[in-house]
Each structure stands twice: as C-alpha cells, then as structure tokens.
Motif scaffolding. Structure first.
Motif, PDB file in Angstrom:
ATOM      1  N   VAL A   5       0.826  -1.208   0.000  1.00  0.00           N
ATOM      2  CA  VAL A   5       0.000   0.000   0.000  1.00  0.00           C
ATOM      3  C   VAL A   5       0.860   1.259   0.000  1.00  0.00           C
ATOM      4  CG1 VAL A   5      -1.800   1.289   1.244  1.00  0.00           C
ATOM      5  CG2 VAL A   5      -1.809  -1.220   1.289  1.00  0.00           C
ATOM      6  N   VAL A   6       0.427   2.244  -0.788  1.00  0.00           N
ATOM      7  CA  VAL A   6       0.970   3.601  -0.725  1.00  0.00           C
ATOM      8  C   VAL A   6      -0.089   4.492  -0.070  1.00  0.00           C
ATOM      9  CG1 VAL A   6       1.561   5.652  -2.093  1.00  0.00           C
ATOM     10  CG2 VAL A   6       2.542   3.422  -2.684  1.00  0.00           C
ATOM     11  N   VAL A   7       0.320   5.294   0.909  1.00  0.00           N
ATOM     12  CA  VAL A   7      -0.587   6.212   1.596  1.00  0.00           C
ATOM     13  C   VAL A   7      -0.208   7.641   1.218  1.00  0.00           C
ATOM     14  CG1 VAL A   7      -1.462   7.039   3.810  1.00  0.00           C
ATOM     15  CG2 VAL A   7      -0.883   4.613   3.524  1.00  0.00           C
ATOM     16  N   ALA A   8      -1.180   8.401   0.681  1.00  0.00           N
ATOM     17  CA  ALA A   8      -0.918   9.774   0.250  1.00  0.00           C
ATOM     18  C   ALA A   8      -1.890  10.740   0.909  1.00  0.00           C
ATOM     19  CB  ALA A   8      -1.026   9.879  -1.272  1.00  0.00           C
ATOM     20  N   ASP A   9      -1.349  11.656   1.706  1.00  0.00           N
ATOM     21  CA  ASP A   9      -2.158  12.689   2.363  1.00  0.00           C
ATOM     22  C   ASP A   9      -1.225  13.826   2.736  1.00  0.00           C
ATOM     23  OD1 ASP A   9      -3.669  14.196   4.466  1.00  0.00           O
ATOM     24  OD2 ASP A   9      -5.118  12.578   4.158  1.00  0.00           O
ATOM     25  N   ASP A  36       1.722  14.372  -1.500  1.00  0.00           N
ATOM     26  CA  ASP A  36       0.917  14.978  -2.562  1.00  0.00           C
ATOM     27  C   ASP A  36       0.675  13.975  -3.687  1.00  0.00           C
ATOM     28  OD1 ASP A  36       2.995  15.193  -4.696  1.00  0.00           O
ATOM     29  OD2 ASP A  36       3.902  16.666  -3.364  1.00  0.00           O
ATOM     30  N   GLY A  37      -0.186  14.361  -4.610  1.00  0.00           N
ATOM     31  CA  GLY A  37      -0.590  13.446  -5.670  1.00  0.00           C
ATOM     32  C   GLY A  37       0.525  13.079  -6.621  1.00  0.00           C
ATOM     33  N   ALA A  38       1.386  14.042  -6.924  1.00  0.00           N
ATOM     34  CA  ALA A  38       2.495  13.764  -7.840  1.00  0.00           C
ATOM     35  C   ALA A  38       3.429  12.715  -7.241  1.00  0.00           C
ATOM     36  CB  ALA A  38       3.256  15.049  -8.151  1.00  0.00           C
ATOM     37  N   GLN A  39       3.702  12.838  -5.951  1.00  0.00           N
ATOM     38  CA  GLN A  39       4.544  11.850  -5.287  1.00  0.00           C
ATOM     39  C   GLN A  39       3.857  10.488  -5.246  1.00  0.00           C
ATOM     40  OE1 GLN A  39       5.286  13.602  -1.449  1.00  0.00           O
ATOM     41  NE2 GLN A  39       6.943  14.915  -2.197  1.00  0.00           N
ATOM     42  N   ASP A  62      -3.937  16.872  -7.262  1.00  0.00           N
ATOM     43  CA  ASP A  62      -4.921  16.417  -6.284  1.00  0.00           C
ATOM     44  C   ASP A  62      -5.185  14.917  -6.428  1.00  0.00           C
ATOM     45  OD1 ASP A  62      -6.871  15.976  -8.307  1.00  0.00           O
ATOM     46  OD2 ASP A  62      -7.677  17.994  -8.100  1.00  0.00           O
ATOM     47  N   GLY A  63      -5.949  14.374  -5.482  1.00  0.00           N
ATOM     48  CA  GLY A  63      -6.183  12.947  -5.460  1.00  0.00           C
ATOM     49  C   GLY A  63      -6.913  12.420  -6.672  1.00  0.00           C
ATOM     50  N   THR A  78      -7.281   2.095  -6.275  1.00  0.00           N
ATOM     51  CA  THR A  78      -7.241   3.283  -5.423  1.00  0.00           C
ATOM     52  C   THR A  78      -8.433   3.359  -4.481  1.00  0.00           C
ATOM     53  OG1 THR A  78      -8.328   4.568  -7.171  1.00  0.00           O
ATOM     54  CG2 THR A  78      -5.925   4.652  -7.078  1.00  0.00           C
ATOM     55  N   VAL A  79      -8.152   3.815  -3.265  1.00  0.00           N
ATOM     56  CA  VAL A  79      -9.189   4.121  -2.280  1.00  0.00           C
ATOM     57  C   VAL A  79      -9.077   5.607  -1.966  1.00  0.00           C
ATOM     58  CG1 VAL A  79     -10.063   3.703   0.046  1.00  0.00           C
ATOM     59  CG2 VAL A  79      -9.086   1.814  -1.269  1.00  0.00           C
ATOM     60  N   MET A  80     -10.162   6.349  -2.173  1.00  0.00           N
ATOM     61  CA  MET A  80     -10.161   7.786  -1.954  1.00  0.00           C
ATOM     62  C   MET A  80     -10.630   8.103  -0.539  1.00  0.00           C
ATOM     63  SD  MET A  80      -9.152   8.514  -4.977  1.00  0.00           S
ATOM     64  CE  MET A  80      -9.153  10.304  -4.817  1.00  0.00           C
TER      65      MET A  80
END
Length: 219
Positions: A5-9, A36-39, A62-63, A78-80
C-alpha cells in the motif's frame, strides 16, 4: 499474499496514522507515505503497490488527478479519502477509476477491511456516502447514447445491473432473482465485460447514467 500500500495525504499526522493502522496488519505492508498526488503517482510507478490510499485534496496534483493517472497506467487500485465538505468530488473521483471511497473519520477496522476488499478486486464505498452521493451526482438526464449501451445486455443482465445500482450484494441479488450466487457472479462479470466497466462502483454509476435507475428513485 502481502498487500502493498501507498498512503498519500498532505497532513502528516493523518498520513502517519493511516499508515500505522495498516502496517501492523500481518497481511498489509505500507511501502510509501507521501504528501501529494504527484509523489503518489511516482511511488506507484516505482514500487508497483496493490492499493493506493489517496486524499482527495492535496497540493501539486490532487487525489482525483492522481487516481486518474494511476488507473490509466498501472494495475494499482485506489481508495479515496474525503470529508463531507468535499463530497462534490465523489462523482469525479469514481469516474477517475477509484475502487473505494471512505470518509476520513473511518473506523480502524473499516479502513483495514476496505484495503483488503479493494486489493481482492472488489469495490467499497462508505455506507454514509454511497446512495445519497451517487444519486446526487448522477442526477443528470440520460442521453440516448448512454441509454443505448444497455442494448448489449440480456434481460437478466439488465436486472442484475439494476440491482447492482441499488447497492445490493451478490447474496442479496441471488435472493432477489432466485438464483445461486455463482450465477449472479457470472451475470455481474458479463455486465462489467459488455459495458467495459472496471468494477461494481462503475456499474452503479452506469445504472444511473443510462437511466436504468432514476436519481432519487426508491431503492
């Protein structure tokens, strides 16, 4: 099999909290935490995770745009994550390819369950989000072209799509149609394949967009 899993926030405490909850599970490994979204897109490209957990509102990308890029160029699902004040983005996120949709105040067990469900190839939307938001954001009238997509389906497949659109599980659809769950799985698979849909969430959207279900209609 371990779920990667990747966690982005962009909020560090939120990001770290979600990562901690997931990483202690014996079958889940958080391979990256990004802000961020790019990362997030870059991490998915480099690390090939199974699931990306994306906040909708993030800087730089953005997401939703991150979800669109990830869905287009990888097998990662993806889970938003959102709050009620950003529910206007739900429809766009689902169209971007999201397989799950959760509120940020999700319970620990529900977060873990969502990651497992999505990694297994299914979809999940928080009950408090699902029916009201999907109906709200698919309230635009069906066009002839959209309705014409249903011509590819048999009568039973239309019934299946209708029940999917109402949020029924396979077991509930089986009871409604008086068939086995195995038969329902076959019908669901046929519906997704014929209409070019990725998962059950997109089937729900399709049921509204084609006019099979009218927004606000009783479920």
């Amino acid at each position: 099999m371990t779920i990667r899993v990747v966690v982005a926030d962009d909020q560090e405490l939120v990001r770290s909290g979600f990562a901690l909850i997931l990483d202690v599970q014996p079958d889940i490994e958080v391979v990256a935490e990004v802000g961020d979204g790019a990362q997030a897109v870059d991490a998915v490209r480099r690390l090939a995770p199974d699931v990306a957990l994306l906040d909708i509102r993030m800087p730089h990308l953005d997401g939703i745009e991150a979800c669109r890029a990830i869905s287009a160029h990888s097998a990662c699902r993806t889970v938003m994550l959102t709050t009620f004040d950003s529910e206007e983005y739900v429809y766009e996120a689902l169209h971007a390819g999201a397989s799950g949709f959760l509120l940020k105040d999700v319970r620990r067990d529900d977060l873990v369950h969502a990651v497992r469900v999505v990694a297994a190839g299914d979809s999940l939307v928080a009950p408090s989000v699902a029916r009201r938001l999907i109906a709200e954001f698919t309230s635009r009238p069906a066009t002839p072209a959209a309705a014409g997509r249903l011509d590819a389906l048999t009568a039973r497949e239309r019934e299946t799509l209708l029940l999917l659109g109402r949020g029924l599980s396979n077991a509930e659809i089986a009871a409604e149609l008086t068939v086995s769950e195995h038969t329902v799985k076959t019908h669901v698979g046929n519906v997704l394949a014929k209409l070019g849909l990725r998962d059950r969430i997109q089937a729900v959207i399709c049921a509204y967009e084609t006019g099979l279900i009218s927004a606000g209609a009783p479920s």
